[in-house]
Enzyme design. Structure first.
Site, PDB file in Angstrom:
ATOM      1  N   GLN A 169       0.816  -1.211   0.000  1.00  0.00           N
ATOM      2  CA  GLN A 169       0.000   0.000   0.000  1.00  0.00           C
ATOM      3  C   GLN A 169       0.851   1.262   0.000  1.00  0.00           C
ATOM      4  OE1 GLN A 169      -3.519  -0.007  -0.311  1.00  0.00           O
ATOM      5  NE2 GLN A 169      -2.875  -2.061  -0.880  1.00  0.00           N
ATOM      6  N   HIS A 183       1.555   3.333  -3.215  1.00  0.00           N
ATOM      7  CA  HIS A 183       0.592   4.263  -3.818  1.00  0.00           C
ATOM      8  C   HIS A 183       1.202   5.646  -4.010  1.00  0.00           C
ATOM      9  CE1 HIS A 183      -3.451   2.620  -4.468  1.00  0.00           C
ATOM     10  NE2 HIS A 183      -3.183   1.772  -3.502  1.00  0.00           N
ATOM     11  N   GLU A 229      -7.916   3.556   6.952  1.00  0.00           N
ATOM     12  CA  GLU A 229      -8.705   3.196   5.766  1.00  0.00           C
ATOM     13  C   GLU A 229      -8.766   1.681   5.589  1.00  0.00           C
ATOM     14  OE1 GLU A 229      -8.594   3.957   0.920  1.00  0.00           O
ATOM     15  OE2 GLU A 229      -6.801   4.288   2.136  1.00  0.00           O
ATOM     16  N   HIS A 230      -7.602   1.052   5.498  1.00  0.00           N
ATOM     17  CA  HIS A 230      -7.511  -0.405   5.367  1.00  0.00           C
ATOM     18  C   HIS A 230      -6.946  -0.983   6.656  1.00  0.00           C
ATOM     19  CE1 HIS A 230      -6.681   1.156   1.179  1.00  0.00           C
ATOM     20  NE2 HIS A 230      -7.728   0.366   0.947  1.00  0.00           N
ATOM     21  N   ASP A 284      -8.852  -4.043  -3.079  1.00  0.00           N
ATOM     22  CA  ASP A 284      -8.578  -2.954  -4.021  1.00  0.00           C
ATOM     23  C   ASP A 284      -8.971  -3.308  -5.443  1.00  0.00           C
ATOM     24  OD1 ASP A 284      -7.615  -1.111  -2.249  1.00  0.00           O
ATOM     25  OD2 ASP A 284      -5.500  -1.436  -2.704  1.00  0.00           O
ATOM     26  N   HIS A 339     -46.996  28.448  12.724  1.00  0.00           N
ATOM     27  CA  HIS A 339     -47.025  26.994  12.715  1.00  0.00           C
ATOM     28  C   HIS A 339     -48.289  26.490  13.424  1.00  0.00           C
ATOM     29  CE1 HIS A 339     -42.801  27.372  11.627  1.00  0.00           C
ATOM     30  NE2 HIS A 339     -42.667  26.049  11.538  1.00  0.00           N
TER      31      HIS A 339
END
Length: 440
Positions: free
Chosen positions: A250, A253, A318-319, A352, A412
């Site tokens: 990862q 990336h 995230e992961h 992914d 109202h």
């Protein structure tokens, strides 16, 4: 107490980076809003080196991209898209419209209505990330979105054939070879050649994520997604090579992608750090992964699994790859994560690319309050009500009138009172007056 064998960059340093990104994005969004296509074209030339009269790909260009792929490439894309579509359809089936008579004569309900137009950003400047096309376009189409626009940057100076093919095969209605802030701005704000969308989805780098943040409110967004981040939770039931591989898988990336090891084994922690150094020497993407690891990599040794859970929930990654003797313990007890990958047999790359769950997931602690992209993100749950009988309207009206009086809302209250008089035949005050507010 947890021991940190390696720290990442400080929060203060990241805030400085964030400020620079924020200022850049703000200026570009204003330029695109003011000048439309002219600004988009200039930005594309500046950042991507691509100049076109029209950034929307023609049917012939799309077909040429599809034809350029090997038959096995097409079959692999089809397999991945089948998995994504299947899980999205299962999710959609779990979302139902509701209509129920809650009191005699009172009917309440909601409908799940898809947005009319969605813009899907597909990253692809550094790597041709065709998987993002599956995750966004297919999910939108399963939700029922009528118009799906996709933007992906050029790869090596031209449209990436695999990304274009994936977008087309997923069902995109408009495909543009356009990347970065200018793509997100064009989809959200609209230009002379591109109609605006109602919602933006998809992952991206820090600039794309910030552009979505600044545009939120003018359009909807799925979530804050990017840059990617991963947390590996492991004990001594696995080895350093497996942990190092999943971390660097990862980190490649980009140089701003955090990768964190959380373990209760100091031996595994140190073995993993050694393996990371070995793999960085041979990994083809090692230069990028090394930058991410050196800047944002962390190694944390916790005392026990309960402390691991507490730390993991605070990180809200995230992961989260869980490789322990009892991975379901983390499924049961963790609350803050984008997606869990339970056991050594699975990994983040499966999610992914191909297994079927969506890979657009919350980053930067957004997992504390949202999950990832799914069909529900494209749906608006809109309520409605109807009152079937005079008796029901009068009964609800009396409660409403008294509650409005508590709040001081005379107008109202009169909405309720006029119905109590008309449908209930009861002589109630005219919002505190002797006569109606509006003459009959």
């Amino acid at each position: 107490m947890a021991q940190y064998l390696k720290h990442g960059e400080t929060a203060a340093a990241r805030r400085d980076d964030d400020r620079k990104v924020r200022d850049t994005v703000e200026a570009i969004l204003a330029d695109v809003e003011a000048r439309g296509d002219a600004a988009v074209r200039e930005l594309s030339i500046k950042f991507d080196g691509l100049d076109r009269e029209d950034f929307r790909l023609s049917p012939a260009e799309i077909q040429a991209c599809i034809d350029s792929l090997d038959p096995q490439d097409i079959r692999d894309i089809e397999f991945a898209q089948t998995q994504v579509r299947n899980f999205a359809q299962i999710q959609r089936a779990s979302i139902t419209d509701v209509e129920v008579e809650t009191l005699p004569g009172v009917v309440l309900g909601h409908r799940n209505i898809p947005v009319n137009a969605a813009g899907c950003y597909v990253p692809g400047g550094k790597y041709p990330l065709l998987a993002s096309a599956h995750m966004s376009v297919i999910t939108a189409k399963v939700a029922g979105v009528a118009r799906v626009v996709t933007c992906a940057p050029p790869f090596k100076g031209k449209p990436a054939p695999a990304i274009v093919a994936a977008q087309a095969m997923a069902g995109a209605d408009e495909i543009y070879c356009l990347g970065g802030i200018q793509a997100v701005a064009a989809m959200a704000l609209g230009t002379q050649s591109m109609a605006s969308v109602d919602m933006l989805v998809g992952p991206g780098n820090a600039f794309v994520a910030e552009a979505k943040r600044q545009l939120f409110g003018r359009v909807g967004i799925d979530l804050f997604a990017g840059p990617t981040e991963t947390l590996v939770i492991a004990d001594d039931s696995v080895d350093g090579e497996l942990c190092a591989t999943d971390l660097l898988g990862q980190a490649e990336h980009g140089p701003d992608s955090p990768a964190i090891l959380l373990t209760n084994s100091e031996k595994l922690a140190r073995d993993t750090m050694r393996e990371i150094e070995r793999l960085l020497q041979i990994l083809p993407t090692g230069d990028v992964a090394r930058q991410a690891w050196e800047r944002f990599g962390q190694v944390i040794v916790a005392d026990d699994v309960d402390e691991m859970v507490r730390i993991a929930d605070d990180i809200a990654s995230e992961h989260v790859q869980v490789m322990t003797r009892d991975p379901d313990y983390f499924l049961k007890h963790m609350t803050n994560y984008g997606a869990l990958f339970l056991g050594a047999r699975t990994n983040v790359a499966y999610g992914d690319k191909v297994i079927g769950t969506n890979h657009t997931l919350p980053t930067r602690k957004a997992a504390r309050y949202t999950g990832g992209l799914w069909v529900g993100k494209f749906l608006k749950t809109c309520t409605y009500q109807r009152v079937l009988t005079d008796e029901a309207s009068a009964m609800i009206g009396e409660y409403c009138s008294r509650l409005c009086a508590l709040e001081g809302f005379a107008g109202h209250g009169e909405q309720a009172n006029v119905r109590v008089r008309r449908y209930g035949g009861r002589n109630v005050p005219y919002a505190g007056r002797a006569e109606p507010l509006i003459a009959a």
